[in-house]
Enzyme design. Structure first.
Site, PDB file in Angstrom:
ATOM      1  N   GLU A  48     -40.152 -65.081  27.434  1.00 23.11           N
ATOM      2  CA  GLU A  48     -40.634 -66.359  27.548  1.00 23.11           C
ATOM      3  C   GLU A  48     -42.004 -66.441  27.089  1.00 23.11           C
ATOM      4  OE1 GLU A  48     -38.523 -68.766  28.227  1.00 23.11           O
ATOM      5  OE2 GLU A  48     -37.095 -67.388  28.811  1.00 23.11           O
ATOM      6  N   GLY A  49     -42.277 -67.727  26.556  1.00 25.69           N
ATOM      7  CA  GLY A  49     -43.905 -67.764  25.968  1.00 25.69           C
ATOM      8  C   GLY A  49     -43.888 -67.575  24.379  1.00 25.69           C
ATOM      9  N   CYS A  50     -42.737 -67.173  23.673  1.00 26.00           N
ATOM     10  CA  CYS A  50     -42.605 -67.051  22.435  1.00 26.00           C
ATOM     11  C   CYS A  50     -41.988 -68.124  21.972  1.00 26.00           C
ATOM     12  CB  CYS A  50     -42.009 -65.649  21.959  1.00 26.00           C
ATOM     13  SG  CYS A  50     -42.560 -64.279  22.652  1.00 26.00           S
ATOM     14  N   ALA A  51     -42.742 -68.545  20.418  1.00 30.79           N
ATOM     15  CA  ALA A  51     -42.100 -69.524  19.879  1.00 30.79           C
ATOM     16  C   ALA A  51     -40.727 -69.194  19.180  1.00 30.79           C
ATOM     17  CB  ALA A  51     -43.067 -70.251  18.592  1.00 30.79           C
ATOM     18  N   SER A  52     -40.741 -68.075  18.855  1.00 27.51           N
ATOM     19  CA  SER A  52     -39.396 -67.463  18.273  1.00 27.51           C
ATOM     20  C   SER A  52     -38.630 -66.792  19.435  1.00 27.51           C
ATOM     21  CB  SER A  52     -39.747 -66.497  17.211  1.00 27.51           C
ATOM     22  OG  SER A  52     -40.741 -66.924  16.223  1.00 27.51           O
TER      23      SER A  52
END
Length: 136
Positions: A48-52
């Site tokens: 979690e916390g990744c744009a991808s």
């Protein structure tokens, strides 16, 4: 405290004149990685916390930290490849001691990534550290 595989990346980066060349090298490192099997691309391995889309699958064997990972974005796959060279194969107890920020700064990555990518990279590092701490 970096592993030899990471030191090799640092050495390779020293020969590259600009960030575009480094960016291409990171992408090529990601392309060279084995893809994570679809069976491991599950909510438990998603970062979690990744744009991808990013998945990290840790494995601990004989007190040694290993992981594999994947992403749907080429540059992020490359960043995973860099993190593999930084962390994979370390004793679990040493993983939290790695100053990833300082090590990655040696590559010039911290200045060249967008804020979104930087946040995603921090999320990946935090996941790696958490998994190692839980295993220790």
């Amino acid at each position: 405290m970096a592993q030899q595989a990471f030191e090799d990346v640092v050495e390779d980066f020293e020969f590259l004149d600009d960030w575009e060349d480094r960016y291409r090298m990171v992408i090529e490192m990601g392309k060279a990685m084995e893809p994570l099997p679809d069976a491991l691309k599950v909510p438990a391995t998603k970062v979690e916390g990744c744009a991808s889309q990013v998945w990290l699958h840790p494995r601990i064997a004989d007190g040694t930290f290993h992981f594999e990972g994947d992403s749907d974005a080429l540059i992020v796959r490359g960043l995973i490849a860099v993190l593999l060279r930084l962390y994979d194969g370390l004793p679990v107890s040493e993983v939290p001691r790695v100053d990833a920020r300082a090590e990655l700064a040696r590559l010039g990555l911290t200045e060249a990534l967008s804020a979104q990518r930087s946040n995603g990279l921090r999320a990946m590092i935090e996941r790696i550290r958490t998994e190692a701490a839980n295993a220790a």
